[in-house]
Design an enzyme around this catalytic site. Structure first.
Site, PDB file in Angstrom:
ATOM      1  N   ARG A  16       0.862  -1.177   0.000  1.00 11.82           N
ATOM      2  CA  ARG A  16       0.000   0.000   0.000  1.00 11.82           C
ATOM      3  C   ARG A  16       0.889   1.214   0.000  1.00 11.82           C
ATOM      4  O   ARG A  16       1.694   1.391   0.899  1.00 11.82           O
ATOM      5  CB  ARG A  16      -0.887   0.011   1.245  1.00 11.82           C
ATOM      6  CG  ARG A  16      -2.028  -0.953   1.117  1.00 11.82           C
ATOM      7  CD  ARG A  16      -2.848  -1.061   2.377  1.00 11.82           C
ATOM      8  NE  ARG A  16      -3.519  -2.347   2.398  1.00 11.82           N
ATOM      9  CZ  ARG A  16      -4.622  -2.602   1.692  1.00 11.82           C
ATOM     10  NH1 ARG A  16      -5.168  -1.659   0.956  1.00 11.82           N
ATOM     11  NH2 ARG A  16      -5.174  -3.795   1.718  1.00 11.82           N
ATOM     12  N   ARG A  69       1.262   5.579  -0.926  1.00 16.57           N
ATOM     13  CA  ARG A  69       0.607   6.799  -0.481  1.00 16.57           C
ATOM     14  C   ARG A  69      -0.672   7.070  -1.262  1.00 16.57           C
ATOM     15  O   ARG A  69      -1.571   7.712  -0.788  1.00 16.57           O
ATOM     16  CB  ARG A  69       1.545   7.991  -0.677  1.00 16.57           C
ATOM     17  CG  ARG A  69       2.418   8.255   0.532  1.00 16.57           C
ATOM     18  CD  ARG A  69       3.161   9.558   0.374  1.00 16.57           C
ATOM     19  NE  ARG A  69       4.223   9.465  -0.613  1.00 16.57           N
ATOM     20  CZ  ARG A  69       5.027  10.471  -0.928  1.00 16.57           C
ATOM     21  NH1 ARG A  69       4.873  11.637  -0.355  1.00 16.57           N
ATOM     22  NH2 ARG A  69       5.982  10.322  -1.822  1.00 16.57           N
ATOM     23  N   LYS A  98      -1.281  -0.741 -10.214  1.00 17.89           N
ATOM     24  CA  LYS A  98      -1.378   0.322  -9.209  1.00 17.89           C
ATOM     25  C   LYS A  98      -2.775   0.917  -9.296  1.00 17.89           C
ATOM     26  O   LYS A  98      -3.155   1.439 -10.338  1.00 17.89           O
ATOM     27  CB  LYS A  98      -0.292   1.358  -9.475  1.00 17.89           C
ATOM     28  CG  LYS A  98      -0.172   2.455  -8.437  1.00 17.89           C
ATOM     29  CD  LYS A  98       1.126   3.222  -8.663  1.00 17.89           C
ATOM     30  CE  LYS A  98       1.251   4.427  -7.770  1.00 17.89           C
ATOM     31  NZ  LYS A  98       2.504   5.165  -8.016  1.00 17.89           N
ATOM     32  N   TYR A 118       5.649  -6.665 -13.590  1.00 16.56           N
ATOM     33  CA  TYR A 118       5.836  -7.032 -12.194  1.00 16.56           C
ATOM     34  C   TYR A 118       7.332  -7.178 -11.925  1.00 16.56           C
ATOM     35  O   TYR A 118       8.032  -7.858 -12.659  1.00 16.56           O
ATOM     36  CB  TYR A 118       5.092  -8.347 -11.929  1.00 16.56           C
ATOM     37  CG  TYR A 118       5.412  -8.981 -10.616  1.00 16.56           C
ATOM     38  CD1 TYR A 118       5.001  -8.373  -9.422  1.00 16.56           C
ATOM     39  CD2 TYR A 118       6.116 -10.175 -10.549  1.00 16.56           C
ATOM     40  CE1 TYR A 118       5.298  -8.954  -8.196  1.00 16.56           C
ATOM     41  CE2 TYR A 118       6.403 -10.768  -9.332  1.00 16.56           C
ATOM     42  CZ  TYR A 118       6.002 -10.153  -8.158  1.00 16.56           C
ATOM     43  OH  TYR A 118       6.291 -10.723  -6.958  1.00 16.56           O
ATOM     44  N   ASP A 158      11.089  12.025  -6.789  1.00 19.28           N
ATOM     45  CA  ASP A 158      10.733  11.286  -5.579  1.00 19.28           C
ATOM     46  C   ASP A 158      11.537   9.991  -5.504  1.00 19.28           C
ATOM     47  O   ASP A 158      10.998   8.912  -5.279  1.00 19.28           O
ATOM     48  CB  ASP A 158       9.217  11.015  -5.543  1.00 19.28           C
ATOM     49  CG  ASP A 158       8.734  10.537  -4.168  1.00 19.28           C
ATOM     50  OD1 ASP A 158       9.479  10.695  -3.182  1.00 19.28           O
ATOM     51  OD2 ASP A 158       7.608  10.002  -4.083  1.00 19.28           O
TER      52      ASP A 158
HETATM   53  P1  ADP Z   1       2.980   5.162  -4.353  1.00 23.31           P
HETATM   54  O1  ADP Z   1       2.954   6.237  -5.388  1.00 23.31           O
HETATM   55  O2  ADP Z   1       1.690   4.989  -3.656  1.00 23.31           O
HETATM   56  O3  ADP Z   1       4.142   5.297  -3.417  1.00 23.31           O
HETATM   57  P2  ADP Z   1       4.429   3.087  -5.757  1.00 23.31           P
HETATM   58  O4  ADP Z   1       4.336   3.133  -7.241  1.00 23.31           O
HETATM   59  O5  ADP Z   1       5.685   3.600  -5.145  1.00 23.31           O
HETATM   60  O6  ADP Z   1       3.140   3.771  -5.126  1.00 23.31           O
HETATM   61  O7  ADP Z   1       4.201   1.586  -5.277  1.00 23.31           O
HETATM   62  C1  ADP Z   1       4.134   1.270  -3.891  1.00 23.31           C
HETATM   63  C2  ADP Z   1       4.876  -0.022  -3.620  1.00 23.31           C
HETATM   64  O8  ADP Z   1       4.287  -1.086  -4.369  1.00 23.31           O
HETATM   65  C3  ADP Z   1       6.342  -0.030  -4.016  1.00 23.31           C
HETATM   66  O9  ADP Z   1       7.159   0.502  -2.982  1.00 23.31           O
HETATM   67  C4  ADP Z   1       6.604  -1.505  -4.227  1.00 23.31           C
HETATM   68  O10 ADP Z   1       6.809  -2.147  -2.970  1.00 23.31           O
HETATM   69  C5  ADP Z   1       5.287  -2.006  -4.794  1.00 23.31           C
HETATM   70  N1  ADP Z   1       5.328  -2.009  -6.266  1.00 23.31           N
HETATM   71  C6  ADP Z   1       5.011  -0.973  -7.071  1.00 23.31           C
HETATM   72  N2  ADP Z   1       5.140  -1.293  -8.375  1.00 23.31           N
HETATM   73  C7  ADP Z   1       5.568  -2.575  -8.399  1.00 23.31           C
HETATM   74  C8  ADP Z   1       5.922  -3.490  -9.477  1.00 23.31           C
HETATM   75  N3  ADP Z   1       5.846  -3.110 -10.761  1.00 23.31           N
HETATM   76  N4  ADP Z   1       6.328  -4.728  -9.138  1.00 23.31           N
HETATM   77  C9  ADP Z   1       6.419  -5.091  -7.837  1.00 23.31           C
HETATM   78  N5  ADP Z   1       6.114  -4.285  -6.797  1.00 23.31           N
HETATM   79  C10 ADP Z   1       5.696  -3.039  -7.061  1.00 23.31           C
HETATM   80 MG    MG Z   2       4.227   7.995  -5.591  1.00 20.24          MG
END
Ligand code: ADP
Ligand code: MG
Ligand code: MG
Length: 363
Positions: A45, A47, A64, A115, A167
């Site tokens: 999860r 932000r 996402k 992934y 970021d």
């Molecule tokens: P946010 O903008 O809410 O921070 P993120 O894109 O950083 O969302 O994704 C949150 C988390 O989800 C990441 O820190 C990672 O742990 C997991 N994650 C995101 N994208 C992937 C992906 N393509 N494959 C595996 N895990 C992912």
């Molecule tokens: Mg983000």
């Protein structure tokens, strides 16, 4: 087989009015058969919503799902991924984006991407130690992805603008099955060149510069002193400061650096100094005023040129003087050199190793 999308909804009804009057065409990949998308389990999860592991026609994907109140983030992230020539080995591959009506009749936004087998770099470093080669591979691929993001060029009649990530954190970098990094979470990313960007006025200054995760904020961001006259360079330099912290994080988990001594548990940058939830003000004091940085361990012996060069690379990324920082391209080159220096180290006595390779590449 008919797959069903399990629709998730984490927002609240009152936020809906922001998202109902959509005029822009959200679906940019009509060929993408979202009906065959199956969400399997929640990976994390973040932000702005929730990231699922899913499958799309037997292919493993990550999805996402954005809360409706973060539509702007979604639009921006999609927009950056679909910018010309963005695809790169070290940027997570974008598959498609879609707006849907969720189960409760509310809007939700989906971003489908490759992934990444190991999840975030943060999670990877918490779980595993790396050897010298593994460390260099992570650092090199991270810098390579960022060098691509930062670059602008014209190819096949289409121009790729320079893009700042804005970021960069170990949670926003993913680790693929082969141990290399892919940049992700482009929700705050920003085009720095090309005709879709205009020079920011005074009133936009905070909006342009004060984004990201406080722990990773460069001193000039903490001070509100980002040089907006050359904001293309300035925002790249802000990214490079974060790269310094991330290289430090990777190095703290490199067993070859501790020469047989136990490798400490993973810690976030400034966690030793400020704990789990540092505030903007606390970081201002430590990073801007006192000019402190995460500690380079005493165990990292400098009797080898490779270790010395690694420390210099980290320090040259997080330099207080933004203009003195290395570029992503330079870090990419340095990490490639570091990778081969260690193999020379193991056959030749480290102290006899020539020092010219590392010193000559500084930008
Ligand atoms: P946010 O903008 O809410 O921070 P993120 O894109 O950083 O969302 O994704 C949150 C988390 O989800 C990441 O820190 C990672 O742990 C997991 N994650 C995101 N994208 C992937 C992906 N393509 N494959 C595996 N895990 C992912
Ligand atoms: Mg983000
Ligand atoms: Mg994130």
């Amino acid at each position: 087989a008919i797959y069903f999308l399990i629709r998730v909804w984490h927002g609240s009804q009152r936020e809906l009015h922001h998202t109902m009057h959509l005029t822009d065409d959200i679906s940019i990949t009509p060929s993408l058969d979202m009906d065959n998308l199956k969400l399997l389990q929640v990976l994390d999860r973040g932000r702005y919503g929730c990231v699922w592991k899913g499958c799309l026609n037997e292919r493993e994907v990550a999805v996402k799902v954005f809360n409706p109140c973060h539509k702007q983030n979604f639009l921006n992230e999609r927009d950056i991924y679909t910018t010309a020539h963005m695809e790169h080995d070290n940027v997570i591959r974008f598959i498609g984006a879609e707006e849907r009506i969720g189960m409760e009749g509310t809007v939700e936004y989906l971003l489908v991407m490759d992934y990444a087998h190991h999840g975030s770099l943060y999670h990877y470093l918490k779980t595993y130690m790396v050897n010298w080669t593994g460390m260099c591979r992570l650092g090199h691929s991270l810098a390579r992805g960022l060098a691509h993001l930062h670059s602008d060029f014209v190819k096949a009649g289409e121009s790729k603008p320079a893009v700042a990530h804005r970021d960069l954190t170990s949670r926003n970098i993913l680790v693929k099955a082969d141990g290399s990094c892919a940049l992700s979470d482009l929700g705050f990313a920003m085009r720095l060149t090309g005709n879709r960007i205009c020079n920011p006025g005074q009133e936009d200054t905070a909006h342009i510069t004060e984004v990201g995760t406080v722990r990773y904020m460069a001193p000039e961001v903490l001070e509100g002193a980002v040089n907006l006259r050359d904001f293309e360079s300035a925002l790249k330099q802000v990214d490079m400061y974060a790269v310094g912290l991330i290289l430090w994080e990777i190095a703290t988990r490199c067993q070859d650096l501790y020469m047989g001594q136990p490798v400490p548990e993973y810690m976030q940058p400034f966690q030793a100094e400020l704990g789990q939830h540092p505030t903007f003000e606390e970081l201002q004091v430590i990073v801007s005023r006192e000019k402190r940085r995460p500690q380079l361990s005493d165990a990292w012996r400098e009797n080898s040129q490779a270790v010395k060069s690694l420390k210099e690379t980290i320090e040259d990324c997080w330099d207080q003087d933004a203009e003195a920082r290395l570029t992503a391209l330079c870090v990419e080159e340095r990490m490639a050199e570091l990778m081969s220096m260690w193999s020379r180290n193991s056959t030749v006595s480290p102290t006899l190793n020539p020092t010219s390779t590392a010193g000559s590449s500084s930008v």
